[in-house]
Write an enzyme that holds these catalytic residues in place. Structure first.
Site, PDB file in Angstrom:
ATOM      1  N   GLU A 332       0.765  -1.158   0.087  1.00 14.65           N
ATOM      2  CA  GLU A 332      -0.051  -0.033   0.032  1.00 14.65           C
ATOM      3  C   GLU A 332       0.812   1.330  -0.137  1.00 14.65           C
ATOM      4  O   GLU A 332       0.688   2.154  -0.637  1.00 14.65           O
ATOM      5  CB  GLU A 332      -0.832  -0.019   1.230  1.00 14.65           C
ATOM      6  CG  GLU A 332      -2.004   1.003   1.118  1.00 14.65           C
ATOM      7  CD  GLU A 332      -3.259   0.977   2.193  1.00 14.65           C
ATOM      8  OE1 GLU A 332      -4.276   0.295   1.822  1.00 14.65           O
ATOM      9  OE2 GLU A 332      -2.735   1.411   3.353  1.00 14.65           O
ATOM     10  N   HIS A 363       6.964 -27.493   3.311  1.00 19.01           N
ATOM     11  CA  HIS A 363       6.223 -28.556   2.739  1.00 19.01           C
ATOM     12  C   HIS A 363       5.077 -28.167   1.610  1.00 19.01           C
ATOM     13  O   HIS A 363       4.114 -28.611   1.077  1.00 19.01           O
ATOM     14  CB  HIS A 363       5.509 -29.250   3.630  1.00 19.01           C
ATOM     15  CG  HIS A 363       6.661 -29.899   4.781  1.00 19.01           C
ATOM     16  ND1 HIS A 363       7.194 -31.314   4.481  1.00 19.01           N
ATOM     17  CD2 HIS A 363       7.273 -29.499   5.781  1.00 19.01           C
ATOM     18  CE1 HIS A 363       7.954 -31.529   5.163  1.00 19.01           C
ATOM     19  NE2 HIS A 363       8.177 -30.355   6.306  1.00 19.01           N
ATOM     20  N   LYS A 473     -13.927   1.031  -3.780  1.00 16.28           N
ATOM     21  CA  LYS A 473     -14.975   1.576  -2.644  1.00 16.28           C
ATOM     22  C   LYS A 473     -16.137   2.528  -3.259  1.00 16.28           C
ATOM     23  O   LYS A 473     -17.489   2.273  -2.991  1.00 16.28           O
ATOM     24  CB  LYS A 473     -14.256   2.253  -1.477  1.00 16.28           C
ATOM     25  CG  LYS A 473     -13.239   1.407  -0.875  1.00 16.28           C
ATOM     26  CD  LYS A 473     -12.752   1.827   0.453  1.00 16.28           C
ATOM     27  CE  LYS A 473     -12.021   2.909   0.284  1.00 16.28           C
ATOM     28  NZ  LYS A 473     -11.381   3.597   1.578  1.00 16.28           N
TER      29      LYS A 473
END
Length: 500
Positions: A332, A363, A473
């Site tokens: 950001e 793994h 948004k």
């Protein structure tokens, strides 16, 4: 040609040397590139930073005005040029302009008074703290409480950020509304997800007949007037400066649940650890400045070697949230396409930050790191002392695996079978804490903050705005208020299918 461009050209002309050759050619390499600050060892020796590269990156830092921008940060100047604001998070640690430091100390005193009131049961017998926020208002507190609050034995803290009702529902199933304090963290006190979650918590309290639920709410905000409009009493508001960015705000009132969960002394240790790293960053020369050297590593692999990602693996279960925290801090801040002056960036900016917990990650993703075709600089973070009482074999095995992975990435192996060959010469940095405590974790987080800032200076960008998060948004709000006619066919079809 500008001095910065000339410095970049000199860096591009520097011959590449393998890691094994660097250790052979530079006998003092380990002592020069392994350094300690605030109880943390930083080992950059398994990166391709040569003495020549460090000198040329130091020239780039000088050409980029690094020292002046760093001084401006701590002086409280408007380093956030697009919003004409300072970036006052260092002042929260006592490292900033005197007026900013005094204001931060006043806010901290108010925090401490609130904690004293809660402990005195002014709010009733509180056992549960439900902190709702999102982004920087949640990631920092969540990381710190998860890492350090396991055995504090003070309050049970839940941090909820996702607007998905399943997140709150899981907390409602284990918390008692009669013993819950709601902490609402929002810089603007208008954040859609946070305010919706807060309203749902109040409704949950009301359903259980909690007397005056609003008296059980603490607001953490840079807009106290908005919290008052929302219905919260002024005495229940803990403000912080508007010039403290969300992803840098855990040192401010946003850290209230941390101080509540761990105790005030632990919160002060957190601030002191960060302040120690602040002082180092301000005073150390480029060749020994740990955050700046880390930025040199980042820029070398991103700009000069084409690495698109950087992986962070915490070999400590308590730091399992560190990669998520760093994703916001780094991407950001520096995931920008224009420079601070508005001109386009002519190369890569922030790498994609990702990671996991060792030894689990071995793994899952280490196959790609050892034998894949993509260059991925790796960062290992571990603590020498464990915090459990199990057999020492657990922690020894954890650390042995951590160190073995770094050695294997560097050395590789060629045994004649292509499918079993390891190319090697793959870089890693190791960060080793003496132990994981508030002071050292504070120093570690401040290191990452300053590294992010140093990267921004070298790239010429502003790490303190985040306009890229706004468009989505805005569109979400317009869908609710204006309908879907103006959207593309795919978006309209998805909305119709899911929402009717």
């Amino acid at each position: 040609m500008t001095e910065a461009k000339a410095a970049w050209n000199a860096l591009r002309d520097t011959p590449a040397t393998s890691l094994t050759e660097l250790f052979t050619n530079e006998p003092d390499r380990l002592s020069r590139l392994s350094m300690e600050e605030a109880g943390i060892l930083f080992d950059f020796s398994k990166t391709h930073l040569s003495a020549a590269l460090i000198d040329r990156f130091a020239a780039l830092a000088e050409a980029s005005g690094f020292a002046a921008r760093r001084d401006a940060l701590f002086a409280g100047a408007a380093v956030n040029v697009t919003e004409d604001r300072a970036a006052e998070h260092p002042a929260e640690r006592g490292q900033g302009a005197p007026d900013s430091v005094a204001r931060a100390r006043g806010f901290h005193a108010r925090m401490r008074g609130m904690i004293d009131a809660i402990e005195a049961e002014v709010f009733g017998p509180i056992r549960h703290i439900l902190h709702v926020g999102i982004g920087g208002s949640a990631l920092g507190p969540d990381l710190l409480v998860d890492a350090l609050g396991r055995d504090a034995g003070r309050y049970e803290v839940a941090v909820v950020s996702n607007v998905d009702g399943a997140a709150l529902d899981a907390v409602f199933r284990r918390f008692d509304p009669q013993a819950t304090l709601l902490v609402v963290a929002s810089k603007t006190f208008t954040t859609t997800e946070t305010m919706l979650n807060a309203r749902s918590v109040l409704a949950w309290m009301e359903e259980d007949n909690v007397e005056d639920p609003y008296s059980r709410v603490i607001a953490l905000t840079a807009a106290p007037e908005k919290a008052v409009e929302w219905g919260i009493d002024e005495t229940r508001i803990l403000p912080f400066s508007e010039s403290v960015g969300g992803r840098y705000s855990l040192w401010s009132s946003i850290g209230f649940p941390v101080a509540l969960a761990l105790g005030w002394d632990a919160f002060e240790e957190l601030l002191e650890g960060a302040a120690a790293m602040d002082r180092h960053f301000r005073l150390a020369p480029p060749s020994a400045n740990i955050p700046l050297l880390a930025a040199f590593v980042d820029q070398y692999y991103s700009v000069l070697r084409g690495a698109e990602t950087r992986a962070v693996f915490a070999y400590d279960e308590r730091l399992r949230l560190l990669p998520s925290y760093l994703q916001q801090l780094e991407m950001e801040s520096n995931g920008k396409g224009v420079k601070a002056d508005g001109s386009p960036v002519d190369g890569p900016t922030a790498a994609i930050t990702w990671g996991g917990v060792g030894t689990d990650a071995q793994h899952a993703v280490f196959q790609l790191l050892h034998q894949g075709t993509r260059l991925v600089p790796v960062e290992f973070v571990a603590a020498i002392e464990p915090d459990h009482v199990l057999d020492d074999a657990h922690h020894r095995t954890l650390l042995v695996n951590c160190f073995a992975q770094g050695a294997a990435l560097m050395a590789g192996r060629d045994n004649g079978d292509p499918a079993r060959a390891y190319p090697g010469d793959r870089p890693s940095t190791t960060i080793l804490l003496d132990r994981l405590d508030p002071g050292r974790l504070g120093a570690l987080i401040a290191f990452y903050e300053h590294r992010t800032f140093a990267n921004a200076v070298l790239l010429g960008i502003n790490p303190f705005d985040q306009f890229g998060v706004e468009l989505g948004k805005e569109i979400a709000r317009s869908i609710e208020s204006e309908g879907t006619d103006r959207f593309d066919p795919s978006t309209r079809a998805l909305i119709a299918r899911a929402l009717g």
